[in-house]
Design a protein around this motif. Structure first.
Motif, short mmCIF file in Angstrom:
data_model
loop_
_atom_site.label_atom_id
_atom_site.label_comp_id
_atom_site.label_asym_id
_atom_site.label_seq_id
_atom_site.Cartn_x
_atom_site.Cartn_y
_atom_site.Cartn_z
N HIS B 149 1.04 -1.44 0.15
CA HIS B 149 -0.22 -0.16 -0.15
C HIS B 149 1.44 1.32 0.11
O HIS B 149 1.66 1.66 0.95
N PRO B 150 0.81 1.62 -1.14
CA PRO B 150 2.21 2.86 -0.98
C PRO B 150 1.92 4.31 -0.39
O PRO B 150 3.44 4.63 0.26
N ARG B 152 1.15 4.35 2.58
CA ARG B 152 1.79 3.75 4.06
C ARG B 152 3.20 4.76 4.65
O ARG B 152 3.78 4.07 2.85
N LYS B 153 3.18 4.42 5.64
CA LYS B 153 4.65 4.93 5.42
C LYS B 153 5.82 3.83 5.70
O LYS B 153 7.35 4.44 5.44
N ASP B 154 5.29 3.27 6.31
CA ASP B 154 6.55 2.11 5.81
C ASP B 154 6.45 1.24 4.06
O ASP B 154 7.63 0.47 3.84
N PHE B 155 6.27 2.00 2.98
CA PHE B 155 6.59 1.57 2.16
C PHE B 155 7.12 2.77 1.04
O PHE B 155 6.86 3.92 1.05
N SER B 156 8.23 2.16 0.41
CA SER B 156 9.92 2.98 0.69
C SER B 156 8.84 3.81 -1.04
O SER B 156 8.11 3.17 -1.13
N VAL B 157 9.11 5.24 -1.36
CA VAL B 157 9.04 5.64 -2.36
C VAL B 157 9.20 5.18 -3.24
O VAL B 157 9.47 5.55 -4.55
N GLY B 158 10.53 4.70 -3.83
CA GLY B 158 10.90 3.84 -4.90
C GLY B 158 12.11 4.55 -6.30
O GLY B 158 11.67 4.23 -7.10
N ARG B 159 12.65 5.15 -5.27
CA ARG B 159 13.47 6.83 -5.53
C ARG B 159 14.52 5.93 -5.96
O ARG B 159 15.36 4.75 -5.78
N ILE B 160 14.96 5.15 -7.21
CA ILE B 160 15.74 4.61 -8.31
C ILE B 160 17.31 6.02 -7.84
O ILE B 160 17.38 6.82 -8.51
#
Lengths: 195, 169, 447
Positions: B149-150, B152-160
């Protein structure tokens, strides 16, 4: 040189300015570059600028491109205008696959080129991860002048044959190969329509 | 003006059975999961017929101990926030409900405010909070088979990490 | 125009006084005539349905896909339509094809950078996004009463010009969707004038990041009054042309009148706002009802329709261009002199020239642009009237220089819920008209 009033009168003397000669490949490349049609793939803000480029002020019709075909089967260029999300990526690949060869891709805007300012889970970081791109146009969004520059660059590449040369080398494209017939060799005539 | 001043000599303001706080001049009521639907019904009867917004907040990494809550409400990890409008009285009202980690569910507001259908789907998609009784509880923004679940604070932003040409690797 | 809200007075009938049930007792089924306008089927099931063998049955309904790549869906909107012949029975809008993770991205950007993020949501009216974000941040900072007058009036000027350019975009795309392809060219011709002005003032044609917390990024350039007057003087004749080309034309009327009808109860229950709500007869415009900036000091009319159909929405937007012109004329008269941003050193960066002279200015500049300014903790929700409806910004701050949670209430996200109810029992061609009349911008739908 006298003005030719009638080709029949002047005969072969009017050959120089009544006929054009050239190679078929040049003619094909010239016509491909002058009347390439874009597939509508406007996704986000860049689509608005793409529409503005097609509108009256930054007219694309002078480059033969005012027609944006909805069906990818009838399109030559896919201008990826906007950010490509994870959900959209397979759709984009499907549209690209449905286009007929020869086809080219312009990646318009920074989101399409590299992911832009959205370096996160949701955006594909550059459409060249999904489709092969020929020209990248930077900007957020690129002004119509930038897009026209990108389109004209692509047109020049098409006309020079640069793009097709690369494809022939790598075997990509429609895989049409031409074999030269040696001089003096006897050949069987090719009947069109027969396999 | 960030602390809710609690003056124990004056009874806390109540509206529709919930305590009221003020945030930068905006009226906020705090409902619990149990009286959520009843509060919404009272609000509708009191002319708050339009629900402009239904969203959620994940307070997992909130840096401050003060969450602008009245003394009777215990802050939990998730909060559902609704913004209501009364067209007749030209007023806004905000409603906050605390949702604990591990009990991420709430009755749906769809029967009262049909416009919350898409909003609740987005909250489920982004936070993982289920709405009981929702007609179509499926993901709306992410692909249907996405895991996680994007927002949520424990889901990382997914930055490359960005690599520059010629930079020493 | 009075609003059609249900009031709880007992009606006298032959059976004695009948009390109307209170609003909260009415379930969605009654309020929306819920006969199943929304097709609630997952995409996987729909795909399996199309691959199963079709029985030869006259009553068989067909589920087809429209979009996401489609010339008329205004961006990457996908519609699953359940058709019986040409008639649309049920519909499900599937969104998410442009989901950019902007709310998550907003948590990584400082408040100064936040404008660049939110401005790309509703990319047809970017200044309104920046405006609502800036108003929310200023409310959190507590400086919303101290913004200079000139900054406020400049914001109103840009916001109204943006409303005009967005509605001109609507006229262009609406015309093209209906088949009046030349309208696309005309609408863009007008829009280019406004964009040229924006380029002169903000530096960019779109996605300006010009309205920032504290004021604006720069002052209006010299000669701006003449530019604005040139735009305003050219428009009325062109709008009259549109009336001839479209409004009074029989084909246009047949295509839009009675198409995509939404009743007032449905519109309020679904949370729609903007031209959709006003077309149903409810006179709700945030500029007049919950005024922000200085909208209570300018005179303008709120255009309200009576039938709730696509033609009303078209007419409302056309006349809203005229009302915006009226407002801009008043702004031209009332624009005061003064600062274009608040002089609070913690929030606004110093002028570039002063950085060379003062160490303190250099430090402030550095801190604001690298770390960002800290915003006191709290939460706030601000809603303004964008061309599509109410756009709202909900920010939760925990005292750090980046928002803890930023949520934009996008009008198109909520308005799209009205699509199935408008399309029911219409033809596919009417589906195109309905989507066009709702005027969604998928950037803000998916964020």
């Amino acid at each position: 040189m006298a003005i030719v009033r009638d080709v029949l009168d002047d005969g072969l003397g009017g050959l120089e300015h009544n006929f054009l000669t050239g190679r078929v490949e040049d003619l094909v490349k010239w016509s491909r570059s002058r009347s390439s049609w874009a597939a509508t793939f406007g996704l986000a803000c860049c689509a608005i600028e793409m529409m503005g480029t097609g509108a009256a002020h930054y007219d694309l019709a002078r480059f033969g491109m005012e027609v944006f075909r909805a069906s990818p089967r009838q399109a030559d260029i896919m201008i990826v205008a906007g950010r490509v999300s994870q959900k959209m990526a397979p759709v984009m690949r499907q549209v690209y696959d449905q286009m007929m060869e020869p086809k080219w891709v312009i990646s318009m805007g920074v989101c399409a080129s590299t992911g832009g300012m959205f370096n996160n889970y949701a955006i594909v970081q550059g459409v060249d991860q999904i489709v092969p791109v020929d020209v990248y146009a930077p900007g957020c969004p690129p002004t119509p002048e930038t897009l026209i520059h990108a389109i004209e660059t692509l047109h020049q590449l098409i006309e020079d044959g640069e793009i097709m040369r690369r494809r022939a080398a790598t075997g990509a494209g429609a895989n049409v190969h031409i074999t030269e017939i040696a001089a003096g060799a006897t050949t069987t005539p090719i009947v069109l329509g027969a396999r | 003006m960030s602390e809710a001043v609690v003056d124990t000599s004056v009874p806390a303001e109540q509206l529709y059975g919930c305590e009221v706080t003020y945030s930068r001049g905006e009226k906020v009521i705090h409902a619990s999961r149990e009286n959520y639907i009843a509060t919404l019904k009272k609000a509708i009867d009191d002319s708050f017929t339009m629900c402009t917004d239904l969203t959620a907040v994940d307070f997992l990494t909130y840096a401050s101990p003060n969450r602008q809550l009245p003394s009777s409400v215990v802050g939990q990890r998730f909060e559902i926030v609704l913004n209501l409008i009364s067209l007749e009285r030209r007023e806004r009202l905000r409603l906050r409900v605390q949702i604990a980690d591990g009990e991420e569910s709430l009755p749906t507001a769809f029967d009262l405010y049909p416009g919350t259908e898409a909003m609740e789907r987005e909250v489920f998609d982004m936070f993982g909070i289920h709405f009981e009784g929702h007609p179509d509880p499926s993901r709306i923004l992410m692909p249907e088979d996405w895991e996680g679940h994007p927002l949520r604070k424990d889901f990382s932003v997914g930055r490359i990490p960005v690599q520059f040409k010629g930079a020493p690797s | 125009m009075t609003s059609n809200l249900i009031t709880a007075t007992p009606a006298a009938t032959g059976e004695g006084p009948q009390e109307m049930r209170s609003r909260s007792e009415l379930t969605a089924k009654e309020v929306l005539r819920e006969v199943g306008s929304v097709l609630r089927m997952s995409e996987k099931d729909a795909a399996e349905l199309t691959s199963s063998p079709v029985e030869n049955d006259e009553e068989q309904t067909m589920i087809i896909n429209m979009g996401p790549q489609h010339p008329s869906t205004h961006g990457v909107l996908r519609l699953m339509l359940e058709l019986q012949g040409e008639k649309v029975l049920r519909c499900k809008p599937i969104i998410g094809y442009l989901h950019t993770g902007m709310e998550k991205q907003g948590e990584e950007l400082t408040y100064m950078q936040g404008g660049t993020n939110v401005t790309r949501m509703d990319y047809a009216s970017p200044l309104n996004n920046e405006l609502v974000f800036s108003l929310a941040v200023e409310k959190l900072l507590g400086i919303d009463g101290d913004i200079p007058e000139r900054a406020t009036w400049m914001r109103m000027l840009l916001s109204e010009l943006n409303r005009m350019s967005s509605h001109l975009l609507f006229m262009a795309t609406n015309g093209m969707d209906m088949g009046a392809v030349s309208m696309m060219i005309y609408g863009w011709r007008e829009r280019e004038e406004v964009l040229r002005f924006f380029q002169k003032v903000t530096g960019l044609r779109m996605n300006h990041n010009f309205i920032r917390p504290g004021g604006l990024a720069a002052d209006l350039p010299a000669g701006w009054r003449d530019d604005v007057l040139a735009i305003l003087e050219g428009l009325p004749a062109r709008l009259a042309e549109y009336d001839v080309l479209m409004t009074n034309q029989p084909i246009w009327r047949e295509r839009l009148q009675g198409v995509g009808v939404i009743t007032a109860e449905e519109a309020v229950a679904l949370g729609t706002s903007g031209p959709i709500l006003r077309s149903a007869g409810i006179a709700w415009d945030l500029r007049r009802d919950l005024p922000y900036l200085k909208y209570d000091e300018v005179e303008f009319d709120v255009i309200v329709g009576s039938y709730g159909d696509a033609f009303d929405r078209y007419a409302i937007r056309l006349n809203e261009i005229r009302e915006s012109m009226k407002i801009v004329y008043q702004i031209l008269d009332k624009m005061p002199s003064g600062d274009y941003r608040i002089q609070d050193k913690k929030v606004t960066p110093p002028p570039r020239a002063r950085i060379d002279e003062s160490m303190e200015a250099l430090i402030h500049h550095f801190k604001i642009f690298t770390e960002g300014f800290k915003v006191p903790e709290g939460e706030v929700y601000v809603g303004i009237e964008s061309p599509r409806g109410e756009i709202g910004c909900f920010i939760v701050s925990d005292g750090s220089p980046k928002p803890y949670r930023i949520h934009m209430r996008a009008p198109s996200f909520v308005n799209i819920q009205a699509l199935p109810h408008m399309m029911r029992d219409g033809l596919i061609a009417d589906a195109v008209a309905v989507i066009s009349s709702v005027d969604p911008v998928l950037g803000e739908v998916d964020r």
